[in-house]
Design a protein around this motif. Structure first.
Motif, PDB file in Angstrom:
ATOM      1  N   VAL A  85       0.829  -1.210   0.000  1.00 22.29           N
ATOM      2  CA  VAL A  85       0.000   0.000   0.000  1.00 22.29           C
ATOM      3  C   VAL A  85       0.860   1.255   0.000  1.00 22.29           C
ATOM      4  N   GLY A  86       2.099   1.136   0.463  1.00 23.14           N
ATOM      5  CA  GLY A  86       3.019   2.267   0.378  1.00 23.14           C
ATOM      6  C   GLY A  86       3.334   2.638  -1.060  1.00 23.14           C
ATOM      7  N   ILE A  87       3.400   1.642  -1.935  1.00 20.16           N
ATOM      8  CA  ILE A  87       3.601   1.916  -3.366  1.00 20.16           C
ATOM      9  C   ILE A  87       2.415   2.689  -3.907  1.00 20.16           C
ATOM     10  N   ASP A  88       1.206   2.283  -3.509  1.00 17.31           N
ATOM     11  CA  ASP A  88       0.000   3.020  -3.907  1.00 17.31           C
ATOM     12  C   ASP A  88       0.094   4.481  -3.485  1.00 17.31           C
ATOM     13  N   LEU A  89       0.525   4.701  -2.242  1.00 14.21           N
ATOM     14  CA  LEU A  89       0.590   6.062  -1.715  1.00 14.21           C
ATOM     15  C   LEU A  89       1.510   6.935  -2.567  1.00 14.21           C
ATOM     16  N   VAL A  90       2.680   6.411  -2.886  1.00 20.27           N
ATOM     17  CA  VAL A  90       3.624   7.166  -3.713  1.00 20.27           C
ATOM     18  C   VAL A  90       3.053   7.394  -5.111  1.00 20.27           C
ATOM     19  N   ALA A  91       2.502   6.338  -5.696  1.00 18.91           N
ATOM     20  CA  ALA A  91       2.002   6.425  -7.067  1.00 18.91           C
ATOM     21  C   ALA A  91       0.900   7.459  -7.215  1.00 18.91           C
ATOM     22  N   MET A  92       0.014   7.532  -6.233  1.00 21.10           N
ATOM     23  CA  MET A  92      -1.088   8.478  -6.337  1.00 21.10           C
ATOM     24  C   MET A  92      -0.606   9.919  -6.343  1.00 21.10           C
ATOM     25  N   CYS A  93       0.543  10.164  -5.754  1.00 17.02           N
ATOM     26  CA  CYS A  93       1.110  11.520  -5.742  1.00 17.02           C
ATOM     27  C   CYS A  93       1.996  11.783  -6.960  1.00 17.02           C
ATOM     28  N   VAL A  94       2.942  10.878  -7.223  1.00 24.43           N
ATOM     29  CA  VAL A  94       3.918  11.164  -8.283  1.00 24.43           C
ATOM     30  C   VAL A  94       3.324  11.027  -9.676  1.00 24.43           C
ATOM     31  N   ASN A  95       2.325  10.154  -9.854  1.00 22.81           N
ATOM     32  CA  ASN A  95       1.663  10.077 -11.159  1.00 22.81           C
ATOM     33  C   ASN A  95       0.916  11.366 -11.475  1.00 22.81           C
ATOM     34  N   ASP A  96       0.460  12.073 -10.441  1.00 22.98           N
ATOM     35  CA  ASP A  96      -0.155  13.381 -10.654  1.00 22.98           C
ATOM     36  C   ASP A  96       0.899  14.430 -11.005  1.00 22.98           C
ATOM     37  N   LEU A  97       2.028  14.396 -10.293  1.00 18.09           N
ATOM     38  CA  LEU A  97       3.088  15.371 -10.554  1.00 18.09           C
ATOM     39  C   LEU A  97       3.552  15.336 -12.000  1.00 18.09           C
ATOM     40  N   VAL A  98       3.747  14.140 -12.528  1.00 17.43           N
ATOM     41  CA  VAL A  98       4.295  14.029 -13.876  1.00 17.43           C
ATOM     42  C   VAL A  98       3.325  14.582 -14.915  1.00 17.43           C
ATOM     43  N   CYS A  99       2.036  14.616 -14.577  1.00 20.21           N
ATOM     44  CA  CYS A  99       1.050  15.197 -15.499  1.00 20.21           C
ATOM     45  C   CYS A  99       1.240  16.705 -15.662  1.00 20.21           C
ATOM     46  N   GLN A 100       1.925  17.338 -14.736  1.00 23.80           N
ATOM     47  CA  GLN A 100       2.244  18.768 -14.844  1.00 23.80           C
ATOM     48  C   GLN A 100       3.543  18.993 -15.601  1.00 23.80           C
ATOM     49  N   GLY A 101       4.210  17.888 -15.970  1.00 23.41           N
ATOM     50  CA  GLY A 101       5.504  17.992 -16.624  1.00 23.41           C
ATOM     51  C   GLY A 101       6.660  17.958 -15.661  1.00 23.41           C
ATOM     52  N   ALA A 102       6.378  17.677 -14.379  1.00 27.10           N
ATOM     53  CA  ALA A 102       7.396  17.746 -13.330  1.00 27.10           C
ATOM     54  C   ALA A 102       8.034  16.390 -13.053  1.00 27.10           C
ATOM     55  N   GLU A 103       9.300  16.444 -12.679  1.00 27.82           N
ATOM     56  CA  GLU A 103      10.022  15.272 -12.198  1.00 27.82           C
ATOM     57  C   GLU A 103       9.877  15.208 -10.685  1.00 27.82           C
ATOM     58  N   PRO A 104       9.358  14.116 -10.126  1.00 32.17           N
ATOM     59  CA  PRO A 104       9.290  14.006  -8.670  1.00 32.17           C
ATOM     60  C   PRO A 104      10.698  14.003  -8.062  1.00 32.17           C
ATOM     61  N   LEU A 105      10.888  14.776  -7.014  1.00 35.12           N
ATOM     62  CA  LEU A 105      12.196  14.883  -6.379  1.00 35.12           C
ATOM     63  C   LEU A 105      12.222  14.252  -4.992  1.00 35.12           C
ATOM     64  N   PHE A 106      11.242  14.593  -4.168  1.00 33.05           N
ATOM     65  CA  PHE A 106      11.241  14.007  -2.837  1.00 33.05           C
ATOM     66  C   PHE A 106       9.819  13.809  -2.328  1.00 33.05           C
ATOM     67  N   PHE A 107       9.716  12.950  -1.315  1.00 29.20           N
ATOM     68  CA  PHE A 107       8.424  12.484  -0.819  1.00 29.20           C
ATOM     69  C   PHE A 107       8.443  12.482   0.696  1.00 29.20           C
ATOM     70  N   VAL A 163       6.987  16.453  -3.847  1.00 32.31           N
ATOM     71  CA  VAL A 163       7.429  17.710  -4.461  1.00 32.31           C
ATOM     72  C   VAL A 163       8.283  17.370  -5.670  1.00 32.31           C
ATOM     73  N   GLY A 164       7.981  18.047  -6.770  1.00 35.68           N
ATOM     74  CA  GLY A 164       8.748  17.867  -7.990  1.00 35.68           C
ATOM     75  C   GLY A 164       9.145  19.208  -8.568  1.00 35.68           C
ATOM     76  N   ALA A 165       9.862  19.166  -9.669  1.00 35.13           N
ATOM     77  CA  ALA A 165      10.316  20.405 -10.301  1.00 35.13           C
ATOM     78  C   ALA A 165      10.401  20.224 -11.804  1.00 35.13           C
ATOM     79  N   MET A 166      10.348  21.346 -12.489  1.00 32.51           N
ATOM     80  CA  MET A 166      10.591  21.389 -13.930  1.00 32.51           C
ATOM     81  C   MET A 166      11.218  22.737 -14.236  1.00 32.51           C
ATOM     82  N   GLU A 167      11.874  22.824 -15.374  1.00 36.81           N
ATOM     83  CA  GLU A 167      12.413  24.106 -15.787  1.00 36.81           C
ATOM     84  C   GLU A 167      11.272  25.023 -16.215  1.00 36.81           C
ATOM     85  N   ARG A 168      11.431  26.287 -15.922  1.00 33.62           N
ATOM     86  CA  ARG A 168      10.417  27.273 -16.289  1.00 33.62           C
ATOM     87  C   ARG A 168      10.118  27.172 -17.798  1.00 33.62           C
TER      88      ARG A 168
END
Length: 347
Positions: A85-107, A163-168
């Motif tokens: 279920v910990g994998i689920d927790l991470v996936a639900m957050c980072v799969n959303d981040l990548v939709c913004q074009g961002a690389e997940p950095l930390f959790f 939290v993720g980031a992308m170049e402006r």
């Protein structure tokens, strides 16, 4: 002279600080495995530090996402199968981040329970670390809350924050227009949405979690706990290759409600339901509840966990790239004029 009574302790009230310390010691190696460029300080302090320049960014935009696992946790608790279920927790957050074009950095994770059971908690956090590792995302901190009187024995809740980031200038969605091809990436089952209905349908079926799964693969509980697929690495490869205009994580609301979230005003989607095969888990759920197709499509992912809107001329190359990265890819439709999602074919 009266004998002095021993004073009350925090443990007498139900909070075991020693157990919390033991848990931190147990999970430090799991968190250490997730270290990546940019991590400066992690578990143990009052906060965690991350260096964006060390992670390779020159003009970064930060992106945050938070989520939980929902009532899928009830199945994990009732079966004792808490390792993924910990994998689920991470996936639900980072799969959303990548939709913004961002690389997940930390959790960061939040784990709350009535009475801390170190072994169970460690298994959960080790699952979180595994999800972070698969996403190249550092597990940099978290909070364990032991709250007697708030949760029945054995119960717990999880929340995550990524939290993720992308170049402006790299934000998504961008450039979505009629004519874009929609690529669907297969899911690994129900993922982490719709479990209140799943649990209701299992109750209606009369089956126990320990019963053999009707469509195969182990017990019913084990199969329904298959973790949410992590799309981060392949999705980022596709974005960096060029031609991706948008990504939609297919969560609550299904294809019907999530695809329009990335479409510009005046644009809709045409989806061919014959483009992929409905996985047996959804067929079984539909049969148990006599669900209409429209209800199925706006409740579950129905076998497609992520959709990419891509430039038509890049669709074939991106399909090949995603397939080489291990994804099962289907051309499921296109962006067209008009609002909403319009379906053809049948599941």
């Amino acid at each position: 002279m009266s004998e002095r009574r021993n004073g009350i302790t925090y443990a007498d009230a139900g909070v075991d600080i020693d157990a919390g310390n033991a848990l931190v010691d147990r999970i430090k190696p799991a968190a250490k495995r997730t270290d990546r460029a940019g991590v400066m300080a992690g578990l143990g302090g009052f906060g965690a530090l991350f260096d964006l320049k060390a992670a390779g960014y020159s003009d970064p935009i930060l992106v945050g996402a938070t989520d939980g696992v929902g009532t899928k946790l009830r199945i994990a608790i009732d079966t004792g199968n808490v390792d993924q279920v910990g994998i689920d927790l991470v996936a639900m957050c980072v799969n959303d981040l990548v939709c913004q074009g961002a690389e997940p950095l930390f959790f960061l994770d939040y784990f709350a329970t009535g009475r801390l059971e170190t072994e169970t908690a460690a298994r959960i956090v080790e699952g979180i670390a595994e999800g972070c590792l698969r996403s190249n995302c550092a597990l940099i901190g978290g909070e364990t809350a032991e709250m007697p009187g708030m949760y029945p024995d054995g119960d717990f809740d999880l929340a995550g924050f990524a939290v993720g980031a992308m170049e402006r200038g790299a934000e998504l969605p961008a450039g979505v227009a009629p004519g874009d091809v929609l690529l669907g990436l297969e899911s690994d089952g129900v993922h982490s949405n719709g479990y209140s209905l799943v649990r209701k349908l299992v109750e209606m079926s009369g089956l126990e979690w320990s019963a053999p799964c009707p469509w195969g693969g182990g017990s019913l509980g084990e199969v329904l706990l298959a973790p949410t697929r992590l799309y981060v690495k392949p999705a980022l490869q596709a974005v960096r290759a060029g031609g991706v205009h948008a990504l939609a994580h297919i969560t609550g609301g299904g294809l019907t409600e999530n695809i329009p979230r990335v479409l510009p005003e005046g644009s809709g989607a045409e989806i061919d339901l014959d483009a992929w095969t409905l996985p047996p888990v959804f067929g079984w759920l539909r049969e148990q509840g006599g669900m209409e197709e429209a209800e199925l499509l706006k409740t579950f992912n129905c076998g497609i966990g992520m959709v990419l809107s891509v430039e038509a001329g890049r669709a074939e190359a991106l399909t090949d790239l995603l397939a080489e990265a291990g994804e099962r890819v289907h051309v499921i439709g296109r962006v067209a004029a008009g609002e909403g999602v319009r379906y053809s074919g049948a599941l």
